[in-house]
Every structure is written in structure tokens, then in C-alpha cells.
Motif scaffolding. Structure first.
Motif, PDB file in Angstrom:
ATOM      1  N   SER A 165       0.854  -1.189   0.000  1.00 50.41           N
ATOM      2  CA  SER A 165       0.000   0.000   0.000  1.00 50.41           C
ATOM      3  C   SER A 165       0.891   1.240   0.000  1.00 50.41           C
ATOM      4  N   ASN A 166       0.279   2.401  -0.251  1.00 57.67           N
ATOM      5  CA  ASN A 166       1.055   3.646  -0.251  1.00 57.67           C
ATOM      6  C   ASN A 166       1.726   3.891   1.096  1.00 57.67           C
ATOM      7  N   LYS A 167       1.007   3.628   2.178  1.00 58.58           N
ATOM      8  CA  LYS A 167       1.590   3.824   3.511  1.00 58.58           C
ATOM      9  C   LYS A 167       2.768   2.886   3.743  1.00 58.58           C
ATOM     10  N   GLU A 168       2.631   1.653   3.273  1.00 55.57           N
ATOM     11  CA  GLU A 168       3.732   0.696   3.416  1.00 55.57           C
ATOM     12  C   GLU A 168       4.942   1.116   2.588  1.00 55.57           C
ATOM     13  N   VAL A 169       4.702   1.626   1.380  1.00 54.45           N
ATOM     14  CA  VAL A 169       5.797   2.097   0.529  1.00 54.45           C
ATOM     15  C   VAL A 169       6.518   3.252   1.217  1.00 54.45           C
ATOM     16  N   LEU A 170       5.753   4.210   1.752  1.00 54.87           N
ATOM     17  CA  LEU A 170       6.359   5.343   2.456  1.00 54.87           C
ATOM     18  C   LEU A 170       7.205   4.874   3.634  1.00 54.87           C
ATOM     19  N   SER A 171       6.683   3.908   4.373  1.00 54.14           N
ATOM     20  CA  SER A 171       7.408   3.380   5.526  1.00 54.14           C
ATOM     21  C   SER A 171       8.700   2.681   5.099  1.00 54.14           C
ATOM     22  N   LEU A 172       8.625   1.859   4.056  1.00 53.46           N
ATOM     23  CA  LEU A 172       9.813   1.166   3.563  1.00 53.46           C
ATOM     24  C   LEU A 172      10.867   2.145   3.056  1.00 53.46           C
ATOM     25  N   LEU A 173      10.423   3.145   2.314  1.00 54.61           N
ATOM     26  CA  LEU A 173      11.365   4.146   1.808  1.00 54.61           C
ATOM     27  C   LEU A 173      12.067   4.865   2.965  1.00 54.61           C
TER      28      LEU A 173
END
Length: 93
Positions: free
Chosen positions: A17-25
Motif C-alpha cells: 500500500s502507499n503507507k507501506e511504501v512510504l514506511s519502507l522508503l
């Protein structure tokens, strides 16, 4: 080190998800961007989510069947095998 475009494409295709992508980045790559920046980046990279969601059980069954068929296909003529694999991947069967 991969650029942000490559990372976003990878994580998007994996299905985060977008939130997961932001967190991973942020945590793995020390890249902090806003949700709006991520959305603009996805738009520029032409990444979008399908609106109709696939039943996960159906998807798992399809992938399992497809992988078994592809494994059986390994000994067959290369062109026929490649065409069969492409058909299975794009659900043309």
C-alpha cells in the motif's frame, strides 16, 4: 543504490500500500517523502491499482495451477513453451 523511481516501482508491483511504501522508503532507504509526492511519482511512472479486486483464493489457485503447468512445460519445444507461459501469465487460457 537504486533510485527512488525503481524502488517505488518494485514496491508497487509487489503490492504494498502507499503507507507501506512510504514506511519502507523511510526506514530501509532513508528517503522521506509525502503521500502526495508518492502519488505524483506513481502517476508519472504510470503506476495504478486496479479498481476491481481479485479474490485472493482464486489468485492463489490460478498461480499454483499456472506454475505447475509451466514446470511441466520445461521439456517441450522452446517456442511453444514460451507462448504457453505468456498465455498463462496473461490469463489467456
Amino acid at each position: 543504490m537504486p533510485c527512488i523511481d525503481e524502488l517505488v516501482q518494485l514496491y508497487f508491483r509487489i503490492g504494498f500500500s502507499n503507507k507501506e511504501v512510504l514506511s519502507l522508503l523511510a526506514h530501509k532507504h532513508s528517503l522521506v517523502i509525502s503521500i502526495r509526492t508518492l502519488k505524483r511519482l506513481c502517476q508519472r511512472l504510470r503506476l495504478f491499482r486496479r479498481k476491481n479486486h481479485t479474490n485472493l483464493e482464486e489468485l492463489a489457485a490460478f498461480l499454483q495451477t499456472g506454475m505447475l503447468e509451466m514446470d511441466r512445460c520445461e521439456g517441450i519445444d522452446g517456442y511453444i513453451c514460451a507462448q504457453y507461459k505468456e498465455d498463462m501469465l496473461y490469463h489467456k487460457t
